[in-house]
Design a protein around this motif. Structure first.
Motif, short mmCIF file in Angstrom:
data_model
loop_
_atom_site.label_atom_id
_atom_site.label_comp_id
_atom_site.label_asym_id
_atom_site.label_seq_id
_atom_site.Cartn_x
_atom_site.Cartn_y
_atom_site.Cartn_z
N LEU A 1 6.57 -5.01 -18.40
CA LEU A 1 6.89 -3.65 -17.97
C LEU A 1 5.84 -2.94 -16.88
N LYS A 2 4.49 -3.01 -17.78
CA LYS A 2 3.21 -2.34 -17.21
C LYS A 2 2.89 -3.18 -15.81
N THR A 3 2.70 -4.40 -16.09
CA THR A 3 2.55 -5.22 -14.78
C THR A 3 3.42 -4.93 -13.59
N GLY A 4 4.65 -5.06 -14.10
CA GLY A 4 5.85 -5.08 -13.40
C GLY A 4 5.96 -3.53 -12.37
N GLU A 5 5.59 -2.66 -13.29
CA GLU A 5 5.79 -1.42 -12.62
C GLU A 5 4.49 -1.27 -11.49
N ALA A 6 3.38 -1.67 -11.85
CA ALA A 6 2.14 -1.75 -11.07
C ALA A 6 2.45 -2.69 -9.70
N GLY A 7 3.25 -3.58 -9.73
CA GLY A 7 3.69 -4.33 -8.77
C GLY A 7 4.53 -3.61 -7.77
N TYR A 8 5.68 -2.86 -8.44
CA TYR A 8 6.60 -2.06 -7.63
C TYR A 8 5.57 -0.89 -6.97
N ARG A 9 4.80 -0.35 -7.63
CA ARG A 9 4.15 0.78 -6.98
C ARG A 9 3.44 0.34 -5.94
N LYS A 10 2.57 -0.74 -6.07
CA LYS A 10 2.01 -1.36 -4.79
C LYS A 10 3.01 -1.59 -3.67
N LEU A 11 4.03 -2.04 -3.92
CA LEU A 11 4.92 -2.56 -2.91
C LEU A 11 5.69 -1.26 -2.12
N TYR A 12 6.02 -0.17 -2.98
CA TYR A 12 6.68 1.06 -2.34
C TYR A 12 5.36 1.66 -1.41
N GLU A 13 4.15 1.51 -2.17
CA GLU A 13 3.23 2.50 -1.36
C GLU A 13 2.90 1.59 0.23
N GLY A 14 2.93 0.03 0.00
CA GLY A 14 2.57 -0.52 1.09
C GLY A 14 3.75 -0.15 2.20
N ALA A 15 4.91 0.01 1.67
CA ALA A 15 6.25 0.10 2.50
C ALA A 15 6.08 1.72 3.33
#
Length: 398
Positions: A310-324
């Motif tokens: 969960l923790k690393t996955g949420e960070a991955g989604y955040r990075k993806l969302y911000e990049g978009a």
């Protein structure tokens, strides 16, 4: 019928009575019915602590989920007749909804067939078994599929990570007939070429059929970016629905080739630009080129497949969302999907909001939806509600 008994502890029958289908190993009265006495795939009658029969289950005695309920009627054993009946019920739902036989035919627990997922491509069937219990009965399942549908071919598609959790081997194997290298798929009146013999990413995502059907309201006259574009369902549907231009970013070589083939087939190759490469690197390149879009469609693989991720996955989604979000015009839209079973709508919305605020943007949630109706969920099993889709508007703060 004479079946072994699996006796539950006191009060451990509550979840089954409320509609759930799983029995956990710590719910079993192992003094009366030791788990070591059962074999993989063995059919048993589950009983409450008071001796009341609750139904028939198949055993996986070495697993945390040690039994899965298949029938609440103990007079009907687990056999080919039951499988034929369940397949007919599943097909009747899909055939009433879809004009042609291209859909998720069986969605595991939601179709009361735990451990079984079947995708139908006309006369071709792709089957995924995810439990030790069903692996023991795959020959019986194949007989039932052949009897009901008389298919051209059936493929065992057993190369997914969830098989590791049940200590099952991974393999892809033709079970019946001759399975073609390329498959045709019909979706929303459009024909696509896809591939079922390679990795999962190049098969088909029937769960998004409904979302793509509604795409015109978001893409008309807009410049669109599709992330994880796969074989082209999103970018090609967007182009045909009226997008001004579409940039499709996909890492897989085979998927990219099929995307280009599908674009040419629909004569939208002048509208759809395909870029092959890793998504995060592609976002950085597009930002460096100062490209901007009105809509970004994000359809990633599941980043959170287990609770510990969960923790690393949420960070991955955040990075993806911000990049978009960095690539959106001042008043832009995000269409975001997630298939992470341990990343619910509230967490997804929170990650989107945190990403927007980190960039000093405001966020409006315009629409929240789930999977297409060929992907029903089981109301007692949260894990069966996998796909979440959100359409958001991203605005400047002033």
């Amino acid at each position: 019928m004479s079946l072994a008994i699996l006796r539950l502890k006191a009060q451990a029958d509550r979840r089954l009575r409320s509609g759930h289908l799983w029995v956990y190993s710590n719910e079993v009265d192992t003094k009366l019915t030791p788990l070591t006495q059962f074999s993989q795939g063995q059919a048993v009658i589950i009983e409450s602590a008071q001796g009341k029969a609750l139904g028939i289950a198949l055993m996986a005695p070495n697993q945390l989920v040690c039994a899965r309920l298949y029938s609440r009627d103990i007079e009907h054993p687990f056999d080919k007749s039951l499988l034929v009946h369940r397949l007919n019920i599943a097909a009747s739902l899909r055939d009433a909804i879809y004009p042609s036989p291209f859909y998720r035919l069986v969605n595991a627990e939601a179709d009361f067939l735990p451990g079984i997922e079947i995708d139908r491509f006309g006369d071709y069937f792709v089957v995924q078994l995810s439990t030790q219990a069903m692996e023991q009965h795959k020959a019986l399942l194949l007989e039932a599929i052949v009897q009901v549908f008389k298919p051209e071919a059936v493929l065992w598609r057993h190369d997914l990570p969830n098989r590791d959790w049940e200590e099952l081997p991974r393999y892809v194997e033709t079970a019946y007939g001759e399975f073609p290298e390329a498959l045709m798929v019909e979706e929303n009146g459009l024909d696509f070429v896809t591939h079922a013999l390679e990795k999962k990413k190049t098969s088909w995502q029937f769960d998004l059929q409904s979302s793509r059907q509604q795409l015109a309201q978001w893409v008309t006259d807009r410049r669109v970016l599709c992330l994880y574009a796969d074989t082209g369902a999103w970018p090609i549907t967007a182009a045909i629905a009226g997008a001004e231009s579409v940039v499709a970013l996909e890492a897989g070589e085979l998927a990219t080739d099929l995307l280009l083939e599908n674009a040419e087939q629909h004569q939208v190759q002048e509208i759809v630009q395909c870029l092959q490469g890793e998504v995060l690197e592609g976002l950085q390149s597009l930002k460096a080129e100062e490209q901007r879009f009105n809509l970004v469609i994000i359809d990633p693989p599941a980043f959170i497949k287990r609770k510990k991720d969960l923790k690393t996955g949420e960070a991955g989604y955040r990075k993806l969302y911000e990049g978009a979000m960095r690539l959106l015009n001042r008043d832009g839209l995000l269409l975001v999907n997630s298939r992470s079973p341990f990343f619910n709508e509230e967490q997804m919305q929170a990650a989107l909001l945190a990403s927007a605020r980190h960039l000093d943007r405001n966020l409006q949630v315009l629409q929240v939806s789930g999977a297409s109706p060929c992907y029903p969920s089981h109301p007692a099993i949260n894990e069966s509600r996998v796909l979440k889709t959100m359409v958001c508007r991203v605005l400047p703060t002033s």
